[in-house]
Design a protein around this motif. Structure first.
Motif, PDB file in Angstrom:
ATOM      1  N   SER A   1      -7.368  -4.360  11.606  1.00 50.37           N
ATOM      2  CA  SER A   1      -6.733  -5.558  11.078  1.00 50.37           C
ATOM      3  C   SER A   1      -6.080  -5.258   9.733  1.00 50.37           C
ATOM      4  CB  SER A   1      -7.760  -6.673  10.916  1.00 50.37           C
ATOM      5  OG  SER A   1      -8.809  -6.266  10.063  1.00 50.37           O
ATOM      6  N   PRO A   2      -4.943  -5.903   9.438  1.00 47.47           N
ATOM      7  CA  PRO A   2      -4.242  -5.635   8.181  1.00 47.47           C
ATOM      8  C   PRO A   2      -4.963  -6.233   6.982  1.00 47.47           C
ATOM      9  CG  PRO A   2      -3.166  -7.417   9.371  1.00 47.47           C
ATOM     10  CD  PRO A   2      -4.233  -6.870  10.286  1.00 47.47           C
ATOM     11  N   LEU A   3      -4.653  -5.724   5.826  1.00 44.75           N
ATOM     12  CA  LEU A   3      -5.196  -6.247   4.575  1.00 44.75           C
ATOM     13  C   LEU A   3      -4.258  -7.330   4.069  1.00 44.75           C
ATOM     14  CD1 LEU A   3      -6.208  -2.835   2.988  1.00 44.75           C
ATOM     15  CD2 LEU A   3      -7.740  -4.549   3.971  1.00 44.75           C
ATOM     16  N   THR A   4      -4.595  -8.560   4.399  1.00 44.83           N
ATOM     17  CA  THR A   4      -3.727  -9.694   4.083  1.00 44.83           C
ATOM     18  C   THR A   4      -3.486  -9.796   2.581  1.00 44.83           C
ATOM     19  OG1 THR A   4      -4.597 -10.878   5.994  1.00 44.83           O
ATOM     20  CG2 THR A   4      -3.432 -12.183   4.338  1.00 44.83           C
ATOM     21  N   GLY A   5      -2.217  -9.969   2.226  1.00 46.16           N
ATOM     22  CA  GLY A   5      -1.865 -10.170   0.834  1.00 46.16           C
ATOM     23  C   GLY A   5      -1.600  -8.905   0.042  1.00 46.16           C
ATOM     24  N   LEU A   6      -1.711  -7.740   0.690  1.00 50.81           N
ATOM     25  CA  LEU A   6      -1.532  -6.475  -0.020  1.00 50.81           C
ATOM     26  C   LEU A   6      -0.159  -5.870   0.250  1.00 50.81           C
ATOM     27  CD1 LEU A   6      -2.748  -4.158  -1.752  1.00 50.81           C
ATOM     28  CD2 LEU A   6      -3.495  -3.112   0.404  1.00 50.81           C
ATOM     29  N   ILE A   7       0.534  -5.494  -0.824  1.00 54.33           N
ATOM     30  CA  ILE A   7       1.759  -4.703  -0.736  1.00 54.33           C
ATOM     31  C   ILE A   7       1.414  -3.273  -1.112  1.00 54.33           C
ATOM     32  CG2 ILE A   7       4.054  -4.272  -1.690  1.00 54.33           C
ATOM     33  CD1 ILE A   7       4.333  -7.213  -2.267  1.00 54.33           C
ATOM     34  N   ALA A   8       1.693  -2.344  -0.235  1.00 57.56           N
ATOM     35  CA  ALA A   8       1.563  -0.924  -0.563  1.00 57.56           C
ATOM     36  C   ALA A   8       2.940  -0.420  -0.973  1.00 57.56           C
ATOM     37  CB  ALA A   8       1.037  -0.135   0.629  1.00 57.56           C
ATOM     38  N   LEU A   9       2.998   0.231  -2.104  1.00 52.32           N
ATOM     39  CA  LEU A   9       4.270   0.633  -2.698  1.00 52.32           C
ATOM     40  C   LEU A   9       4.255   2.133  -2.963  1.00 52.32           C
ATOM     41  CD1 LEU A   9       6.953  -0.231  -4.114  1.00 52.32           C
ATOM     42  CD2 LEU A   9       5.583  -0.698  -6.152  1.00 52.32           C
ATOM     43  N   HIS A  10       5.211   2.854  -2.362  1.00 50.36           N
ATOM     44  CA  HIS A  10       5.284   4.302  -2.588  1.00 50.36           C
ATOM     45  C   HIS A  10       6.335   4.603  -3.642  1.00 50.36           C
ATOM     46  CE1 HIS A  10       6.583   8.548  -1.297  1.00 50.36           C
ATOM     47  NE2 HIS A  10       5.460   8.644  -1.967  1.00 50.36           N
TER      48      HIS A  10
ATOM     49  N   LYS B   1      -2.521  -0.098   6.475  1.00 50.63           N
ATOM     50  CA  LYS B   1      -3.259  -1.342   6.639  1.00 50.63           C
ATOM     51  C   LYS B   1      -2.691  -2.497   5.817  1.00 50.63           C
ATOM     52  CE  LYS B   1      -7.709  -1.400   6.827  1.00 50.63           C
ATOM     53  NZ  LYS B   1      -7.780  -2.071   8.143  1.00 50.63           N
ATOM     54  N   ALA B   2      -1.793  -2.200   4.889  1.00 51.95           N
ATOM     55  CA  ALA B   2      -1.239  -3.233   4.025  1.00 51.95           C
ATOM     56  C   ALA B   2      -0.404  -4.231   4.821  1.00 51.95           C
ATOM     57  CB  ALA B   2      -0.386  -2.591   2.933  1.00 51.95           C
ATOM     58  N   GLU B   3      -0.357  -5.463   4.339  1.00 52.47           N
ATOM     59  CA  GLU B   3       0.472  -6.476   5.004  1.00 52.47           C
ATOM     60  C   GLU B   3       1.950  -6.122   4.892  1.00 52.47           C
ATOM     61  OE1 GLU B   3       1.381 -11.300   4.887  1.00 52.47           O
ATOM     62  OE2 GLU B   3      -0.362 -10.482   3.843  1.00 52.47           O
ATOM     63  N   ALA B   4       2.333  -5.542   3.768  1.00 55.00           N
ATOM     64  CA  ALA B   4       3.722  -5.134   3.567  1.00 55.00           C
ATOM     65  C   ALA B   4       3.753  -3.743   2.960  1.00 55.00           C
ATOM     66  CB  ALA B   4       4.446  -6.115   2.652  1.00 55.00           C
ATOM     67  N   PHE B   5       4.716  -2.957   3.384  1.00 59.69           N
ATOM     68  CA  PHE B   5       4.862  -1.604   2.857  1.00 59.69           C
ATOM     69  C   PHE B   5       6.284  -1.408   2.360  1.00 59.69           C
ATOM     70  CE2 PHE B   5       6.164   2.842   3.608  1.00 59.69           C
ATOM     71  CZ  PHE B   5       5.369   3.431   2.647  1.00 59.69           C
ATOM     72  N   ILE B   6       6.402  -0.957   1.110  1.00 64.38           N
ATOM     73  CA  ILE B   6       7.700  -0.637   0.522  1.00 64.38           C
ATOM     74  C   ILE B   6       7.706   0.853   0.240  1.00 64.38           C
ATOM     75  CG2 ILE B   6       9.312  -1.066  -1.362  1.00 64.38           C
ATOM     76  CD1 ILE B   6       7.932  -3.762  -1.793  1.00 64.38           C
ATOM     77  N   GLY B   7       8.563   1.584   0.915  1.00 64.34           N
ATOM     78  CA  GLY B   7       8.552   3.025   0.781  1.00 64.34           C
ATOM     79  C   GLY B   7       9.885   3.588   0.355  1.00 64.34           C
ATOM     80  N   ASN B   8       9.936   4.884   0.323  1.00 67.23           N
ATOM     81  CA  ASN B   8      11.145   5.630   0.000  1.00 67.23           C
ATOM     82  C   ASN B   8      11.576   6.345   1.271  1.00 67.23           C
ATOM     83  OD1 ASN B   8      13.009   7.612  -0.811  1.00 67.23           O
ATOM     84  ND2 ASN B   8      12.119   7.740  -2.857  1.00 67.23           N
ATOM     85  N   GLY B   9      12.596   5.824   1.916  1.00 65.00           N
ATOM     86  CA  GLY B   9      13.000   6.344   3.220  1.00 65.00           C
ATOM     87  C   GLY B   9      13.574   7.743   3.193  1.00 65.00           C
ATOM     88  N   VAL B  10      13.823   8.277   2.002  1.00 65.61           N
ATOM     89  CA  VAL B  10      14.396   9.613   1.905  1.00 65.61           C
ATOM     90  C   VAL B  10      13.310  10.679   1.950  1.00 65.61           C
ATOM     91  CG1 VAL B  10      15.896  11.102   0.515  1.00 65.61           C
ATOM     92  CG2 VAL B  10      16.285   8.643   0.558  1.00 65.61           C
ATOM     93  N   THR B  11      12.068  10.328   1.617  1.00 62.07           N
ATOM     94  CA  THR B  11      11.024  11.332   1.510  1.00 62.07           C
ATOM     95  C   THR B  11      10.359  11.618   2.857  1.00 62.07           C
ATOM     96  OG1 THR B  11       9.121   9.875   1.136  1.00 62.07           O
ATOM     97  CG2 THR B  11      10.501  10.410  -0.764  1.00 62.07           C
ATOM     98  N   THR B  12       9.825  12.829   2.968  1.00 57.65           N
ATOM     99  CA  THR B  12       9.086  13.195   4.174  1.00 57.65           C
ATOM    100  C   THR B  12       7.728  12.527   4.208  1.00 57.65           C
ATOM    101  OG1 THR B  12       8.321  15.183   3.003  1.00 57.65           O
ATOM    102  CG2 THR B  12      10.214  15.422   4.454  1.00 57.65           C
ATOM    103  N   PHE B  13       7.180  12.141   3.066  1.00 55.92           N
ATOM    104  CA  PHE B  13       5.892  11.450   3.017  1.00 55.92           C
ATOM    105  C   PHE B  13       5.941  10.164   3.838  1.00 55.92           C
ATOM    106  CE2 PHE B  13       2.892   8.439   1.215  1.00 55.92           C
ATOM    107  CZ  PHE B  13       1.732   9.187   1.058  1.00 55.92           C
ATOM    108  N   ILE B  14       7.000   9.398   3.669  1.00 53.13           N
ATOM    109  CA  ILE B  14       7.117   8.127   4.372  1.00 53.13           C
ATOM    110  C   ILE B  14       7.381   8.338   5.854  1.00 53.13           C
ATOM    111  CG2 ILE B  14       8.338   5.921   4.441  1.00 53.13           C
ATOM    112  CD1 ILE B  14       6.618   6.469   1.957  1.00 53.13           C
ATOM    113  N   PHE B  15       8.022   9.431   6.198  1.00 52.17           N
ATOM    114  CA  PHE B  15       8.273   9.728   7.605  1.00 52.17           C
ATOM    115  C   PHE B  15       6.970   9.703   8.404  1.00 52.17           C
ATOM    116  CE2 PHE B  15       8.073  13.251  10.722  1.00 52.17           C
ATOM    117  CZ  PHE B  15       8.914  12.740  11.679  1.00 52.17           C
TER     118      PHE B  15
END
Length: 228
Positions: A72-81, A211-225
């Protein structure tokens, strides 16, 4: 691997048989359905070491993280890379080739799409690419607030996956708190981990992000891939 040569006139990649998969995300498009339904993803499980590290920091990140093995997701959490450090130089290198989002980050079904401006001068191109590859604090705050305003005020926690220095992170946190009230803002730098857990720190970040409700990443990096 070598990156494909780009067309200066169109800001689009030109491909050849020798072009690496790194420079051509379209080469992964046909594999999306097969990979997302494969046992490697549908039966994926985190190791006990990774889970224990995340649960050890549950109160710092999200009060429900003691159930890290749950799907289940972690409601209310934004994960930011937010990748910093030597990545700044790498972004300058990628900009020369007008690199697109990496891997499956290019998927057309995702909310954020990446279209290079056409016939742009160098200054405009520099600003556009930097905002995607190496965003500064105002860019990050704007994106976070856009996501929160879309999902609602109940999204009130942030976890930042980063290699940034602590003083820079303090400046980012202050800027975020100037825009809105947050129940918690924590980062990779704040985690209390054992010597063994230190070596799976990035995997711990990935577990939190998935698990975060929302994820904001960097689409250029291999980490986010690998998070997609």
């Amino acid at each position: 691997m070598t990156i494909c040569e780009s067309s200066i006139l169109t800001f689009e990649f030109t491909y050849s048989r020798r072009c690496s998969i790194f420079g051509d995300p379209n080469r992964l498009a046909d594999a999306w359905d097969e990979i997302t339904h494969s046992p490697i993803l549908t039966q994926w499980a985190w190791s006990e070491l990774v889970v224990s590290g995340v649960e050890r920091n549950s109160q710092l990140i999200h009060p429900s993280l003691e159930f890290a093995s749950d799907t289940s997701p972690l409601t209310g959490l934004i994960a930011l890379h937010v990748r910093r450090g030597d990545f700044k130089g790498h972004c300058k290198y990628l900009e020369k080739y007008h690199a697109p989002f990496n891997g499956f980050n290019f998927h057309p079904g995702f909310n954020d799409q990446y279209s290079l401006p056409q016939d742009a001068d160098k200054k405009t191109m520099d600003a556009f690419f930097s905002a995607h590859c190496y965003p500064e604090i105002p860019d990050i705050v704007t994106k976070v607030m856009t996501v929160r305003n879309t999902l609602g005020e109940n999204v009130d926690r942030i976890y930042i996956m980063t290699n940034a220095k602590t003083d820079w992170l303090k400046t980012l946190e202050d800027a975020l708190r100037e825009e809105a009230e947050w129940a918690s803002i924590a980062s990779s730098r704040d985690l209390n981990i054992t010597r063994e857990q230190k070596y799976v720190g990035q995997a711990m970040d990935m577990l939190i992000a998935t698990k975060a409700e929302a994820f904001i990443g960097n689409g250029v990096t291999t980490f986010i891939f690998w998070l997609v």
